[in-house]
Write an enzyme that holds these catalytic residues in place. Sequence first.
Site, PDB file in Angstrom:
ATOM      1  N   TYR A  90      -1.863   3.113  -7.601  1.00  0.00           N
ATOM      2  CA  TYR A  90      -1.537   1.816  -8.208  1.00  0.00           C
ATOM      3  C   TYR A  90      -2.308   1.610  -9.521  1.00  0.00           C
ATOM      4  O   TYR A  90      -2.029   0.683 -10.279  1.00  0.00           O
ATOM      5  CB  TYR A  90      -1.805   0.648  -7.241  1.00  0.00           C
ATOM      6  CG  TYR A  90      -1.020   0.730  -5.930  1.00  0.00           C
ATOM      7  CD1 TYR A  90       0.101   1.534  -5.804  1.00  0.00           C
ATOM      8  CD2 TYR A  90      -1.412  -0.007  -4.816  1.00  0.00           C
ATOM      9  CE1 TYR A  90       0.806   1.622  -4.606  1.00  0.00           C
ATOM     10  CE2 TYR A  90      -0.711   0.064  -3.617  1.00  0.00           C
ATOM     11  CZ  TYR A  90       0.388   0.891  -3.515  1.00  0.00           C
ATOM     12  OH  TYR A  90       1.085   0.967  -2.324  1.00  0.00           O
ATOM     13  N   HIS A 122      -0.473   8.788   1.702  1.00  0.00           N
ATOM     14  CA  HIS A 122       0.524   7.861   1.150  1.00  0.00           C
ATOM     15  C   HIS A 122       1.962   8.311   1.452  1.00  0.00           C
ATOM     16  O   HIS A 122       2.804   7.510   1.848  1.00  0.00           O
ATOM     17  CB  HIS A 122       0.299   7.746  -0.362  1.00  0.00           C
ATOM     18  CG  HIS A 122       0.770   6.480  -0.965  1.00  0.00           C
ATOM     19  ND1 HIS A 122       0.131   5.859  -2.015  1.00  0.00           N
ATOM     20  CD2 HIS A 122       1.834   5.698  -0.688  1.00  0.00           C
ATOM     21  CE1 HIS A 122       0.777   4.759  -2.346  1.00  0.00           C
ATOM     22  NE2 HIS A 122       1.816   4.635  -1.554  1.00  0.00           N
ATOM     23  N   LYS A 147      -5.174   4.766  -0.189  1.00  0.00           N
ATOM     24  CA  LYS A 147      -4.233   5.848   0.152  1.00  0.00           C
ATOM     25  C   LYS A 147      -4.443   7.057  -0.744  1.00  0.00           C
ATOM     26  O   LYS A 147      -4.717   6.920  -1.938  1.00  0.00           O
ATOM     27  CB  LYS A 147      -2.783   5.365  -0.007  1.00  0.00           C
ATOM     28  CG  LYS A 147      -2.506   4.028   0.650  1.00  0.00           C
ATOM     29  CD  LYS A 147      -1.044   3.630   0.568  1.00  0.00           C
ATOM     30  CE  LYS A 147      -0.876   2.173   0.967  1.00  0.00           C
ATOM     31  NZ  LYS A 147      -1.057   1.236  -0.153  1.00  0.00           N
ATOM     32  N   ASP A 202      -4.678  -4.190   0.717  1.00  0.00           N
ATOM     33  CA  ASP A 202      -4.000  -2.888   0.761  1.00  0.00           C
ATOM     34  C   ASP A 202      -3.992  -2.263  -0.638  1.00  0.00           C
ATOM     35  O   ASP A 202      -3.291  -2.744  -1.521  1.00  0.00           O
ATOM     36  CB  ASP A 202      -2.550  -3.074   1.242  1.00  0.00           C
ATOM     37  CG  ASP A 202      -1.807  -1.754   1.333  1.00  0.00           C
ATOM     38  OD1 ASP A 202      -2.015  -1.041   2.323  1.00  0.00           O
ATOM     39  OD2 ASP A 202      -1.043  -1.421   0.388  1.00  0.00           O
ATOM     40  N   ILE A 239      -8.118  -5.648  12.876  1.00  0.00           N
ATOM     41  CA  ILE A 239      -7.544  -5.634  11.529  1.00  0.00           C
ATOM     42  C   ILE A 239      -6.793  -6.948  11.352  1.00  0.00           C
ATOM     43  O   ILE A 239      -6.002  -7.327  12.230  1.00  0.00           O
ATOM     44  CB  ILE A 239      -6.627  -4.395  11.310  1.00  0.00           C
ATOM     45  CG1 ILE A 239      -5.875  -4.475   9.973  1.00  0.00           C
ATOM     46  CG2 ILE A 239      -5.643  -4.199  12.444  1.00  0.00           C
ATOM     47  CD1 ILE A 239      -5.116  -3.183   9.601  1.00  0.00           C
ATOM     48  N   PRO A 240      -7.057  -7.680  10.264  1.00  0.00           N
ATOM     49  CA  PRO A 240      -6.351  -8.954  10.070  1.00  0.00           C
ATOM     50  C   PRO A 240      -4.841  -8.758  10.004  1.00  0.00           C
ATOM     51  O   PRO A 240      -4.359  -7.804   9.382  1.00  0.00           O
ATOM     52  CB  PRO A 240      -6.919  -9.466   8.741  1.00  0.00           C
ATOM     53  CG  PRO A 240      -8.259  -8.799   8.614  1.00  0.00           C
ATOM     54  CD  PRO A 240      -8.080  -7.447   9.229  1.00  0.00           C
ATOM     55  N   GLY A 242      -2.178  -8.927   5.187  1.00  0.00           N
ATOM     56  CA  GLY A 242      -3.008  -8.383   4.103  1.00  0.00           C
ATOM     57  C   GLY A 242      -2.374  -8.687   2.766  1.00  0.00           C
ATOM     58  O   GLY A 242      -1.226  -9.125   2.699  1.00  0.00           O
ATOM     59  N   LEU A 243      -3.127  -8.435   1.697  1.00  0.00           N
ATOM     60  CA  LEU A 243      -2.576  -8.602   0.347  1.00  0.00           C
ATOM     61  C   LEU A 243      -2.182  -7.233  -0.200  1.00  0.00           C
ATOM     62  O   LEU A 243      -3.013  -6.321  -0.231  1.00  0.00           O
ATOM     63  CB  LEU A 243      -3.620  -9.230  -0.592  1.00  0.00           C
ATOM     64  CG  LEU A 243      -3.101  -9.434  -2.030  1.00  0.00           C
ATOM     65  CD1 LEU A 243      -2.223 -10.690  -2.117  1.00  0.00           C
ATOM     66  CD2 LEU A 243      -4.240  -9.526  -3.039  1.00  0.00           C
ATOM     67  N   GLY A 244      -0.922  -7.083  -0.638  1.00  0.00           N
ATOM     68  CA  GLY A 244      -0.491  -5.866  -1.326  1.00  0.00           C
ATOM     69  C   GLY A 244      -1.017  -5.874  -2.751  1.00  0.00           C
ATOM     70  O   GLY A 244      -1.237  -6.941  -3.338  1.00  0.00           O
ATOM     71  N   GLY A 280     -10.642  -0.043  18.924  1.00  0.00           N
ATOM     72  CA  GLY A 280     -11.143  -1.352  19.330  1.00  0.00           C
ATOM     73  C   GLY A 280     -11.469  -2.235  18.130  1.00  0.00           C
ATOM     74  O   GLY A 280     -11.694  -3.435  18.282  1.00  0.00           O
TER      75      GLY A 280
HETATM   76  N1  LIG Z   1       2.857   2.742   1.567  1.00  0.00           N
HETATM   77  C1  LIG Z   1       3.781   2.694   0.621  1.00  0.00           C
HETATM   78  O1  LIG Z   1       4.409   3.699   0.266  1.00  0.00           O
HETATM   79  C2  LIG Z   1       4.089   1.374  -0.023  1.00  0.00           C
HETATM   80  C3  LIG Z   1       5.312   1.232  -0.716  1.00  0.00           C
HETATM   81  C4  LIG Z   1       5.583  -0.010  -1.308  1.00  0.00           C
HETATM   82  C5  LIG Z   1       4.666  -1.047  -1.196  1.00  0.00           C
HETATM   83  N2  LIG Z   1       3.470  -0.881  -0.538  1.00  0.00           N
HETATM   84  C6  LIG Z   1       2.468  -1.964  -0.402  1.00  0.00           C
HETATM   85  O2  LIG Z   1       3.145  -3.115   0.067  1.00  0.00           O
HETATM   86  C7  LIG Z   1       2.868  -4.220  -0.795  1.00  0.00           C
HETATM   87  C8  LIG Z   1       4.006  -5.214  -0.747  1.00  0.00           C
HETATM   88  O3  LIG Z   1       5.231  -4.640  -1.171  1.00  0.00           O
HETATM   89  P1  LIG Z   1       5.958  -5.115  -2.517  1.00  0.00           P
HETATM   90  O4  LIG Z   1       4.942  -5.623  -3.452  1.00  0.00           O
HETATM   91  O5  LIG Z   1       6.821  -4.017  -2.986  1.00  0.00           O
HETATM   92  O6  LIG Z   1       6.962  -6.217  -2.005  1.00  0.00           O
HETATM   93  P2  LIG Z   1       6.889  -7.698  -1.383  1.00  0.00           P
HETATM   94  O7  LIG Z   1       5.522  -8.052  -0.972  1.00  0.00           O
HETATM   95  O8  LIG Z   1       7.997  -7.750  -0.391  1.00  0.00           O
HETATM   96  O9  LIG Z   1       7.346  -8.584  -2.610  1.00  0.00           O
HETATM   97  C9  LIG Z   1       6.474  -8.983  -3.620  1.00  0.00           C
HETATM   98  C10 LIG Z   1       7.190  -9.960  -4.520  1.00  0.00           C
HETATM   99  O10 LIG Z   1       7.543 -11.128  -3.776  1.00  0.00           O
HETATM  100  C11 LIG Z   1       7.170 -12.297  -4.488  1.00  0.00           C
HETATM  101  N3  LIG Z   1       6.574 -13.242  -3.520  1.00  0.00           N
HETATM  102  C12 LIG Z   1       5.531 -13.012  -2.693  1.00  0.00           C
HETATM  103  N4  LIG Z   1       5.257 -14.107  -1.957  1.00  0.00           N
HETATM  104  C13 LIG Z   1       6.150 -15.052  -2.341  1.00  0.00           C
HETATM  105  C14 LIG Z   1       6.344 -16.406  -1.935  1.00  0.00           C
HETATM  106  N5  LIG Z   1       5.605 -16.998  -1.007  1.00  0.00           N
HETATM  107  N6  LIG Z   1       7.348 -17.083  -2.552  1.00  0.00           N
HETATM  108  C15 LIG Z   1       8.116 -16.493  -3.491  1.00  0.00           C
HETATM  109  N7  LIG Z   1       7.958 -15.230  -3.906  1.00  0.00           N
HETATM  110  C16 LIG Z   1       6.987 -14.504  -3.332  1.00  0.00           C
HETATM  111  C17 LIG Z   1       6.098 -11.851  -5.474  1.00  0.00           C
HETATM  112  O11 LIG Z   1       6.237 -12.551  -6.701  1.00  0.00           O
HETATM  113  P3  LIG Z   1       5.044 -13.540  -7.234  1.00  0.00           P
HETATM  114  O12 LIG Z   1       3.968 -12.643  -7.788  1.00  0.00           O
HETATM  115  O13 LIG Z   1       5.755 -14.363  -8.228  1.00  0.00           O
HETATM  116  O14 LIG Z   1       4.576 -14.314  -6.025  1.00  0.00           O
HETATM  117  C18 LIG Z   1       6.369 -10.375  -5.703  1.00  0.00           C
HETATM  118  O15 LIG Z   1       7.147 -10.162  -6.825  1.00  0.00           O
HETATM  119  C19 LIG Z   1       2.631  -3.532  -2.152  1.00  0.00           C
HETATM  120  O16 LIG Z   1       2.012  -4.396  -3.091  1.00  0.00           O
HETATM  121  C20 LIG Z   1       1.810  -2.348  -1.724  1.00  0.00           C
HETATM  122  O17 LIG Z   1       0.459  -2.744  -1.506  1.00  0.00           O
HETATM  123  C21 LIG Z   1       3.190   0.323   0.068  1.00  0.00           C
END
Ligand SMILES: NC(=O)c1ccc[n+]([C@@H]2O[C@H](COP(=O)([O-])OP(=O)(O)OC[C@H]3O[C@@H](n4cnc5c(N)ncnc54)[C@H](OP(=O)(O)O)[C@@H]3O)[C@@H](O)[C@H]2O)c1
Length: 345
Positions: A68, A129, A96, A63, A29-30, A33-35, A26
């Site tokens: 990281y 993770h 994670k 997140d 969660i927004p 989120g911010l990665g 219940g």
């Molecule tokens: N659970 C897992 O195993 C797992 C695996 C991978 C990732 N993750 C999580 O997911 C998050 C997101 O994945 P990700 O970082 O790999 O990929 P993503 O969010 O698909 O891509 C991030 C990239 O996109 C660019 N970007 C973001 N918004 C933009 C916009 N409005 N316009 C233009 N470019 C934009 C960013 O560059 P700028 O900095 O220049 O904006 C950044 O280099 C991670 O940070 C992490 O927290 C989890």
Amino acid sequence: MKSQYFQIAADGVDPKKVPQRTLFTGAKIPGVGLGTFGSDHYDARDIANAVKDAISVGYRHIDCASVYGNEHLIGESLHEAMRCGIKREELFITSKLWNNMHGNGDVLLSCAKTLKDLKLEYLDLYLVHWPFPNYHAAGVGVDSRDPNAVAYIHDNYMKTWRQMERLVDAGLVRHIGTSNMTIAKLELVLRDVRIHPAANEMELHPHFQQDALFRYCLDNNIVPIGYCPVGSPKRPARDRTQNDTVDTEDPVIVSIADRLGVHPAIVCIKWAVQRGQIPIPFSTNKNHILSNLLCSTIDPLTHEEMKAIEGIDRNCRLIKGQVFLWEGAKDWTDLWDINGVIEEN
Ligand SMILES: NC(=O)c1ccc[n+]([C@@H]2O[C@H](COP(=O)([O-])OP(=O)(O)OC[C@H]3O[C@@H](n4cnc5c(N)ncnc54)[C@H](OP(=O)(O)O)[C@@H]3O)[C@@H](O)[C@H]2O)c1
């Protein structure tokens, strides 16, 4: 005391306007989120500043992960935001458990370290993770292998899960969840859990929609959290292959972006929110951070546009996970139970 480094931005988004999802407990969660994974080349301090920027423009969901390597700095940002009036209960913080901490007694240690680094008394969500205890050092190449790597062993996963459940019992974690799972593995986990996984974090973007797993999560009251929502354009070299496609260059995405006058990344995020997953885009650019949240509150994609994006799935997995392979594994597809059967050692 007000900080000169943290203030609510005048041009920010009202967090109440951001779509919310409901977990099985219940709790809310927004819906964006911010990665915080810096893909091995972003500076950890810049990422910690991005967290402050994000909260100041209305993000309430962050997140994180111990692997990281930046939780100690993100903790300073969270602390500062809370010192300046953001209440803990307004935030939704995920972390994670890394693969080398699955062993007996390690889960509590890992969670305690994360809580200390993030300067928090509890996490909203703690994820396993990867479903393997296979280790890789930071920044290794795609051919790197852990000589002790093993395939998925359900009994071992459940031993880790029991420790995760105890974190909930102890009040250190409000929800627990999975990441990088398949339907075959989740079937076994759901059969055996005492505490249900609240969320599954999985790769989701227009060229990799994982429709069956996405639906399976929704049908089983598991909220899908989508990583790489804009196709992770700056992901590490180990996560790139020649055949990878680029979501933000897809003509369908580009033409919708043209109609709206936005970057194609924004179309990917809108699609994710409207489809029902929670995108966690990463950025250190303040304008991108703001627009990635704002887009969830304005100018929805039309039904026709959602349908058109549904049609551009390329089944293009970007995070293949080669570095987690065990000796004797065929290739990275063995990690993902492509035929619906869990691969064994
Ligand atoms: N659970 C897992 O195993 C797992 C695996 C991978 C990732 N993750 C999580 O997911 C998050 C997101 O994945 P990700 O970082 O790999 O990929 P993503 O969010 O698909 O891509 C991030 C990239 O996109 C660019 N970007 C973001 N918004 C933009 C916009 N409005 N316009 C233009 N470019 C934009 C960013 O560059 P700028 O900095 O220049 O904006 C950044 O280099 C991670 O940070 C992490 O927290 C989890």
